[in-house]
Design an enzyme around this catalytic site. Structure first.
Site, mmCIF file in Angstrom:
data_model
loop_
_atom_site.group_PDB
_atom_site.id
_atom_site.type_symbol
_atom_site.label_atom_id
_atom_site.label_comp_id
_atom_site.label_asym_id
_atom_site.label_seq_id
_atom_site.Cartn_x
_atom_site.Cartn_y
_atom_site.Cartn_z
ATOM 1 N N HIS A 61 17.540 52.963 53.782
ATOM 2 C CA HIS A 61 17.131 53.953 53.010
ATOM 3 C C HIS A 61 17.168 53.151 51.504
ATOM 4 O O HIS A 61 18.159 52.613 50.958
ATOM 5 C CB HIS A 61 18.356 54.917 52.822
ATOM 6 C CG HIS A 61 18.750 55.870 53.918
ATOM 7 N ND1 HIS A 61 17.935 56.849 54.345
ATOM 8 C CD2 HIS A 61 19.350 55.510 55.094
ATOM 9 C CE1 HIS A 61 18.337 57.442 55.569
ATOM 10 N NE2 HIS A 61 19.221 56.592 55.955
ATOM 11 N N LEU A 62 15.758 53.271 51.217
ATOM 12 C CA LEU A 62 15.827 52.435 49.786
ATOM 13 C C LEU A 62 15.740 53.222 48.716
ATOM 14 O O LEU A 62 15.675 52.867 47.572
ATOM 15 C CB LEU A 62 14.177 51.610 49.940
ATOM 16 C CG LEU A 62 14.202 50.766 50.946
ATOM 17 C CD1 LEU A 62 12.790 50.146 51.066
ATOM 18 C CD2 LEU A 62 15.262 49.618 50.954
ATOM 19 N N ARG A 63 15.904 54.698 48.866
ATOM 20 C CA ARG A 63 16.269 55.662 47.848
ATOM 21 C C ARG A 63 14.876 55.799 46.766
ATOM 22 O O ARG A 63 15.137 56.335 45.626
ATOM 23 C CB ARG A 63 17.296 55.535 47.079
ATOM 24 C CG ARG A 63 18.481 55.283 48.095
ATOM 25 C CD ARG A 63 18.870 56.611 48.661
ATOM 26 N NE ARG A 63 20.154 56.350 49.404
ATOM 27 C CZ ARG A 63 20.759 57.098 50.470
ATOM 28 N NH1 ARG A 63 19.626 58.044 51.037
ATOM 29 N NH2 ARG A 63 21.933 57.231 50.845
ATOM 30 N N ASP A 151 15.539 61.360 59.712
ATOM 31 C CA ASP A 151 16.810 60.883 59.604
ATOM 32 C C ASP A 151 17.750 61.470 58.735
ATOM 33 O O ASP A 151 17.234 61.576 57.273
ATOM 34 C CB ASP A 151 16.944 59.376 59.656
ATOM 35 C CG ASP A 151 18.262 58.677 59.189
ATOM 36 O OD1 ASP A 151 19.091 59.212 60.216
ATOM 37 O OD2 ASP A 151 18.587 58.130 58.393
ATOM 38 N N HIS A 231 21.876 54.939 65.108
ATOM 39 C CA HIS A 231 23.314 54.957 64.881
ATOM 40 C C HIS A 231 24.214 55.647 66.016
ATOM 41 O O HIS A 231 24.650 56.424 65.735
ATOM 42 C CB HIS A 231 23.599 55.211 63.686
ATOM 43 C CG HIS A 231 22.874 56.355 63.097
ATOM 44 N ND1 HIS A 231 22.828 57.636 63.845
ATOM 45 C CD2 HIS A 231 22.491 56.656 61.619
ATOM 46 C CE1 HIS A 231 22.041 58.605 63.016
ATOM 47 N NE2 HIS A 231 22.044 57.958 61.755
ATOM 48 N N ASN A 277 27.444 59.462 58.588
ATOM 49 C CA ASN A 277 26.965 60.472 59.412
ATOM 50 C C ASN A 277 25.924 59.799 60.530
ATOM 51 O O ASN A 277 24.858 59.139 60.047
ATOM 52 C CB ASN A 277 26.281 61.454 58.686
ATOM 53 C CG ASN A 277 25.792 62.785 59.635
ATOM 54 O OD1 ASN A 277 26.358 62.779 60.895
ATOM 55 N ND2 ASN A 277 25.172 63.581 59.242
ATOM 56 N N ASP A 304 21.361 51.268 58.594
ATOM 57 C CA ASP A 304 21.511 52.442 58.035
ATOM 58 C C ASP A 304 22.108 52.385 56.437
ATOM 59 O O ASP A 304 22.892 52.909 56.184
ATOM 60 C CB ASP A 304 22.317 53.515 58.994
ATOM 61 C CG ASP A 304 22.400 54.940 58.449
ATOM 62 O OD1 ASP A 304 21.488 55.140 57.548
ATOM 63 O OD2 ASP A 304 23.273 55.727 58.854
ATOM 64 N N HIS A 308 24.885 54.989 47.505
ATOM 65 C CA HIS A 308 25.105 56.016 46.734
ATOM 66 C C HIS A 308 25.702 55.388 45.326
ATOM 67 O O HIS A 308 26.374 54.613 45.552
ATOM 68 C CB HIS A 308 26.095 56.846 47.366
ATOM 69 C CG HIS A 308 25.324 57.766 48.601
ATOM 70 N ND1 HIS A 308 24.469 58.531 48.293
ATOM 71 C CD2 HIS A 308 25.602 57.491 49.790
ATOM 72 C CE1 HIS A 308 24.133 58.920 49.535
ATOM 73 N NE2 HIS A 308 24.774 58.469 50.392
ATOM 74 N N GLY A 323 27.211 57.928 53.848
ATOM 75 C CA GLY A 323 26.490 56.605 53.855
ATOM 76 C C GLY A 323 27.247 55.343 53.418
ATOM 77 O O GLY A 323 27.926 55.623 52.441
HETATM 78 ZN ZN LIG Z 1 21.273 58.872 60.083
#
Ligand SMILES: [Zn+2]
Length: 433
Positions: A61-63, A151, A231, A277, A304, A308, A323
């Protein structure tokens, strides 16, 4: 450039040994013993190092766009390079969601300018990740997505998953699934078990994941399409996938370093920095995930990576978002927890970080084949280090591995023939993707 004197592992070509690697114009030119230095050639001394294909992480996740207070294309790709990853696949839960081809095109334009590794993205399975209506898969494929995933959100119904598999299968791309029946979550996303009970929480049983894994392998069988399960955290899910593979179902699966390393006990020490998660589960589940990696049920290791901001994680266990970040600790954890313990051979571990994940999303990456892109990672298999989040290139710090002593450290990361990371520092300030 000539990479000289290292020990090469190239699992895709079943090659391992003291070999040199010649790189020119961004491509691998030759791999062989004692290659002579050519005029004007730069030599990279790899004595004592292992030379591997650049690592491929198919779950990050590069956000960016939308949550750049957590991570950006620039910071996330630098974290990737520091972790030995030369290619990453971003998830679609950005803002806006990657559910339209023009957004994907803009993402690729920006990645080419701002990222220091190769960055790809999936497209959303459903519009707005709302779990209702499929996005336009053909248009997203045309824009360059490497698979489809909601995801973060499970696909709510079997009918919708069947439709997604059918459409993705027609286009030759995988559906990449986050599994976990949300109707089985009580209080918050932690494992239902002793640790949750001590915290006074209900949690979520492994069965929540198992139910959807079972559903989706049956739908993959029904449609003949490629299902990739993200995952995997529960022992029963590993068993279901193993059984499905034995029947010839087109299913692949990944495990994260946290799920093969930590149990839900970590919640007691790390609080929200151990909340993700699917959640960390029991010692029996960790053992099953390791066994699944060892016997090939779980094909790939993926992080994953889920940044945050500190204030978000400070909201308390129930409220905090799920996460942890993973790009800069994944390799050290893999080497320390799986290779040095004898769960995986070095070649198996490297395959799970290179050619196997690349194959899942159909990218010609993760090998040292002559003619291929010169994406190469060199690591010192004996170097020990202590995880210090203050040193991370990631913009976020949410990790339960702070202070952990690891063996195996990335020394050089080469992307498209260019040295991007060396001796603890990012070198490239321009894009390479
Ligand atoms: Zn996920």
């Amino acid at each position: 450039m000539l990479i000289k004197g290292g020990f090469v592992f190239d699992p895709a070509n079943a090659r391992a040994g003291r070999l040199d690697v010649r790189v020119a114009e961004g491509k691998i030119v030759a791999v062989g013993p004692e290659l002579g230095v050519e005029a004007g050639e730069e030599v990279l001394d790899a004595a004592g190092l292992i030379v591997a294909p650049g690592f491929v992480d198919i779950h990050v996740h590069l956000r960016d766009p939308g949550f750049t207070h957590k991570e950006t294309l620039a910071s996330g790709s630098r974290a990737a390079a520091a972790g030995g990853f030369t290619t990453v696949v971003a998830m679609a839960n950005t803002k806006p969601v990657m559910d339209r081809p023009e957004l994907v095109r803009e993402f690729y334009r920006r990645a080419a300018r701002e990222a220091v590794v190769n960055v790809y993205t999936v497209g959303a399975v459903t519009r707005g990740l709302a779990g209702e209506e499929l996005s336009d898969f053909a248009a997203l494929k045309e824009a360059g997505v490497v698979g489809f995933s909601d995801d973060g959100n499970p696909i709510p119904t079997a009918a919708l998953m069947r439709q997604a598999l059918k459409e993705a299968g027609r286009l030759g791309l995988p559906v990449i699934a986050h599994e976990g029946d949300p109707s089985l979550v009580a209080d918050t996303i932690v494992n239902e078990g002793d640790a949750a009970a001590r915290l006074g929480l209900g949690g979520m049983p492994g069965a929540a994941e198992d139910i959807q894994v079972a559903r989706d392998v049956l739908l993959a069988e029904l449609t003949g399409a490629h299902l990739h399960i993200q995952h995997v955290s529960s022992a029963r899910s590993v068993a279901i996938i193993r059984e499905a593979k034995a029947r010839g179902v087109r299913v692949t699966a990944e495990a994260t370093p946290h799920h093969f390393t930590l149990t839900d006990e970590a919640l007691l020490k790390w609080g929200a920095d151990a909340k993700m998660n699917p959640p960390l589960r029991s010692a029996q589940d960790v053992a099953a995930v390791r066994q699944g990696l060892a016997d090939g049920t779980l094909d790939a290791i993926a992080t994953d990576h889920a940044p945050h901001a500190p204030e978000e994680k400070a909201a308390g266990l129930v409220q905090a978002p799920c996460g942890i970040i993973g790009l800069e600790t994944a390799f050290g954890l893999t080497w320390t927890e799986l290779v040095l313990t004898g769960v995986l051979t070095p070649a198996q571990a490297i395959a799970k970080l290179t050619c196997l994940p690349a194959r899942i999303v159909g990218l010609p990456k993760g090998t040292l084949s002559p003619g291929g892109d010169a994406d190469i990672t060199l690591f010192d298999p004996n170097a020990t280090w202590e995880v210090d989040p203050a040193e991370f290139y990631s913009q976020s710090r949410n990790t339960p591995f702070a202070g952990r002593k690891l063996t195996g450290r990335i020394v050089y990361t080469i992307v498209g023939g260019r040295l991007v990371y060396a001796g603890g520092k990012i070198l490239a300030e321009e894009a390479t993707a």
